[in-house]
Scaffold this motif. Structure first.
Motif, PDB file in Angstrom:
ATOM      1  N   UNK A  38       0.616  -1.590  -0.043  1.00 46.78           N
ATOM      2  CA  UNK A  38       0.085   0.179   0.460  1.00 46.78           C
ATOM      3  C   UNK A  38       1.088   1.157  -0.444  1.00 46.78           C
ATOM      4  N   UNK A  39       1.847   1.351   0.579  1.00 42.41           N
ATOM      5  CA  UNK A  39       3.247   2.336   0.510  1.00 42.41           C
ATOM      6  C   UNK A  39       4.271   2.678  -0.733  1.00 42.41           C
ATOM      7  N   UNK A  40       3.340   1.525  -2.229  1.00 41.69           N
ATOM      8  CA  UNK A  40       4.289   1.571  -3.077  1.00 41.69           C
ATOM      9  C   UNK A  40       3.817   3.057  -4.351  1.00 41.69           C
ATOM     10  N   UNK A  41       3.887   4.016  -4.783  1.00 41.04           N
ATOM     11  CA  UNK A  41       3.967   3.863  -6.087  1.00 41.04           C
ATOM     12  C   UNK A  41       3.671   2.880  -7.239  1.00 41.04           C
ATOM     13  N   UNK A  42       2.217   2.787  -8.027  1.00 38.03           N
ATOM     14  CA  UNK A  42       1.716   1.560  -9.172  1.00 38.03           C
ATOM     15  C   UNK A  42       1.720   1.975  -9.867  1.00 38.03           C
ATOM     16  N   UNK A  43       1.701   4.012 -10.334  1.00 37.10           N
ATOM     17  CA  UNK A  43       0.926   4.935 -11.124  1.00 37.10           C
ATOM     18  C   UNK A  43       1.213   4.551 -12.355  1.00 37.10           C
ATOM     19  N   UNK A  44       3.177   4.278 -12.385  1.00 37.17           N
ATOM     20  CA  UNK A  44       3.250   3.772 -13.748  1.00 37.17           C
ATOM     21  C   UNK A  44       3.441   2.539 -13.411  1.00 37.17           C
ATOM     22  N   UNK A  51       2.124  -3.970 -14.326  1.00 31.18           N
ATOM     23  CA  UNK A  51       1.695  -5.079 -13.933  1.00 31.18           C
ATOM     24  C   UNK A  51       2.934  -5.892 -12.744  1.00 31.18           C
ATOM     25  N   UNK A  52       2.986  -6.816 -12.569  1.00 31.78           N
ATOM     26  CA  UNK A  52       4.096  -7.465 -12.020  1.00 31.78           C
ATOM     27  C   UNK A  52       3.872  -9.120 -11.594  1.00 31.78           C
ATOM     28  N   UNK A  71       5.668  -9.343   1.292  1.00 28.16           N
ATOM     29  CA  UNK A  71       6.597  -9.938   0.311  1.00 28.16           C
ATOM     30  C   UNK A  71       7.402  -9.058  -0.299  1.00 28.16           C
ATOM     31  N   UNK A  72       8.635  -9.601  -0.650  1.00 27.98           N
ATOM     32  CA  UNK A  72       9.876  -8.715  -1.218  1.00 27.98           C
ATOM     33  C   UNK A  72      10.449  -7.978  -2.525  1.00 27.98           C
ATOM     34  N   UNK A  73       9.950  -6.269  -2.248  1.00 27.08           N
ATOM     35  CA  UNK A  73       9.138  -6.307  -4.084  1.00 27.08           C
ATOM     36  C   UNK A  73      10.629  -5.842  -4.564  1.00 27.08           C
ATOM     37  N   UNK A  74      10.673  -6.332  -5.940  1.00 25.76           N
ATOM     38  CA  UNK A  74      11.949  -6.415  -7.222  1.00 25.76           C
ATOM     39  C   UNK A  74      11.944  -5.570  -7.942  1.00 25.76           C
ATOM     40  N   UNK A  75      12.318  -4.048  -7.718  1.00 26.16           N
ATOM     41  CA  UNK A  75      11.957  -3.214  -9.095  1.00 26.16           C
ATOM     42  C   UNK A  75      13.181  -3.370  -9.602  1.00 26.16           C
ATOM     43  N   UNK A  76      13.316  -3.999 -10.578  1.00 27.02           N
ATOM     44  CA  UNK A  76      14.909  -4.396 -11.761  1.00 27.02           C
ATOM     45  C   UNK A  76      15.008  -3.186 -12.254  1.00 27.02           C
ATOM     46  N   UNK A  77      14.850  -2.628 -12.404  1.00 22.92           N
ATOM     47  CA  UNK A  77      14.576  -1.238 -13.733  1.00 22.92           C
ATOM     48  C   UNK A  77      15.466  -0.259 -12.457  1.00 22.92           C
ATOM     49  N   UNK A  78      14.861  -0.964 -11.959  1.00 19.37           N
ATOM     50  CA  UNK A  78      15.778   0.470 -10.535  1.00 19.37           C
ATOM     51  C   UNK A  78      17.229  -0.105  -9.926  1.00 19.37           C
ATOM     52  N   UNK A  79      17.399  -1.391 -10.153  1.00 22.87           N
ATOM     53  CA  UNK A  79      18.310  -2.612  -9.601  1.00 22.87           C
ATOM     54  C   UNK A  79      17.831  -1.864  -7.871  1.00 22.87           C
ATOM     55  N   UNK A 126      10.785  -1.864   9.875  1.00 16.94           N
ATOM     56  CA  UNK A 126      11.383  -0.772   9.086  1.00 16.94           C
ATOM     57  C   UNK A 126      11.594  -1.159   7.622  1.00 16.94           C
ATOM     58  N   UNK A 127      12.060  -0.590   6.451  1.00 15.52           N
ATOM     59  CA  UNK A 127      12.389  -1.260   5.709  1.00 15.52           C
ATOM     60  C   UNK A 127      13.675  -1.209   5.203  1.00 15.52           C
ATOM     61  N   UNK A 128      14.314  -2.223   4.449  1.00 17.54           N
ATOM     62  CA  UNK A 128      15.688  -2.571   3.459  1.00 17.54           C
ATOM     63  C   UNK A 128      15.427  -2.168   2.336  1.00 17.54           C
ATOM     64  N   UNK A 129      16.293  -1.523   1.624  1.00 19.38           N
ATOM     65  CA  UNK A 129      16.765  -0.988   0.518  1.00 19.38           C
ATOM     66  C   UNK A 129      17.763  -1.892  -0.289  1.00 19.38           C
ATOM     67  N   UNK A 130      17.636  -2.661  -0.644  1.00 15.77           N
ATOM     68  CA  UNK A 130      19.101  -3.573  -1.387  1.00 15.77           C
ATOM     69  C   UNK A 130      19.537  -2.526  -2.566  1.00 15.77           C
ATOM     70  N   UNK A 131      20.041  -2.522  -3.141  1.00 16.56           N
ATOM     71  CA  UNK A 131      20.749  -2.083  -4.905  1.00 16.56           C
ATOM     72  C   UNK A 131      21.955  -2.963  -5.427  1.00 16.56           C
ATOM     73  N   UNK A 132      21.939  -3.587  -6.955  1.00 19.18           N
ATOM     74  CA  UNK A 132      22.622  -4.007  -7.664  1.00 19.18           C
ATOM     75  C   UNK A 132      22.934  -2.230  -8.603  1.00 19.18           C
ATOM     76  N   UNK A 133      23.319  -1.844  -7.964  1.00 19.53           N
ATOM     77  CA  UNK A 133      23.721  -0.358  -8.685  1.00 19.53           C
ATOM     78  C   UNK A 133      25.040  -0.774 -10.612  1.00 19.53           C
ATOM     79  N   UNK A 134      24.147  -0.227 -11.750  1.00 23.56           N
ATOM     80  CA  UNK A 134      25.711  -0.987 -12.636  1.00 23.56           C
ATOM     81  C   UNK A 134      26.453  -0.386 -12.843  1.00 23.56           C
TER      82      UNK A 134
END
Length: 254
Positions: free
Chosen positions: A16-22, A25-26, A128-136, A145-153
């Motif tokens: 519910x706290x995620x922005x899904x306007x763009x 599907x997932x 559920x773990x939210x994977x935003x792969x376009x954002x790495x 709280x939240x954990x935001x992990x990344x695999x930056x290019x």
């Protein structure tokens, strides 16, 4: 592994706290989960010891004995172990350890970053773990709280010479400049992050390979020398398959 395609409305229900306007599907994997790394390791060690395995902590490998083109033993400051096979699971140090046996292990350490926030409204246990792969990045609940992990290019390499020889369960200095591009995407996906309080920015070295594939199986340079490293930060998830890929000869410590 069961997976199903879900629309933006279902994503918004789960997050519910995620922005899904763009979001169109997932893909949901209902059986996805997580484990405590320390508890998992303790369980594996306990199970192995029950079957006769002996574990030697704080015992560095100083070299290998090779006979007739095959591994024949492992040297340590505490003595040598005669064996018919070695399995290299040395993480960051696998390249250095493999070189002692004349084996190439092309993996390299990079900074691996994860932001952990303090609790805020809208987070619930077991999201559920939210994977935003376009954002790495991946986002999950962590300690309220939240954990935001990344695999930056453009990952930042870590020179192994800069790490102490006894580096273990330690962290590198926070690197907000490296995390900044990912943070922008994270605040877009989770707008509440803009006002969330930060608990810490984790920065730990992790080993990666050039092609993002594991180093898995018997080394072509040396018989009986098996590789199980370069896991690219997905070692736990891949452990069952990686462990059953090969059945090396039984090793008897003498």
């Amino acid at each position: 592994i069961p997976v199903e395609e879900i629309g933006a409305d279902e994503i918004r229900r789960l997050w519910p706290i995620a922005e899904t306007g763009d979001v169109i599907a997932g893909i949901l994997s209902p059986s996805d989960g997580r484990v405590s790394a320390s508890d998992l390791c303790a369980s594996l060690i306990r199970g192995a010891c029950n079957k006769g395995v002996r574990v030697f902590e704080d015992t560095p490998v100083s070299g290998f004995r090779i006979e007739n083109g095959r591994i024949a033993g492992v040297h340590t400051p505490a003595g040598s172990i005669t064996c018919e096979a070695v399995v290299l699971c040395g993480g960051l140090w696998s390249r250095e350890l493999a070189a002692l046996a004349g084996v190439s292990a092309p993996l390299y350490a990079c900074e691996h970053l994860a932001l952990i926030t303090k609790p805020f409204e809208g987070i619930y246990p077991g999201m559920p773990i939210l994977g935003d792969h376009d954002g790495g990045m991946y986002i999950r609940d962590e300690g309220g709280g939240l954990m935001v992990g990344c695999f930056e290019p453009n990952a930042r390499p870590v020179d192994m010479q800069d790490l102490p020889k006894d580096f273990s369960f330690d962290l590198l200095a926070e690197n907000w400049q490296q995390f900044e591009p990912v943070m922008g995407g994270a605040m877009h996906r989770i707008p509440a992050l803009e006002s969330a309080q930060v608990r810490m920015l984790l920065n730990g070295p992790e080993s990666f390979t050039q092609d993002n594939a594991f180093l898995l199986g018997e080394a072509p340079e040396l018989g009986g020398f098996f590789m199980c490293c370069g896991m690219n930060s997905v070692g736990v998830a891949s452990a069952g398959g990686a462990g059953s890929t090969h059945d090396p000869p039984r090793v008897d410590a003498k």
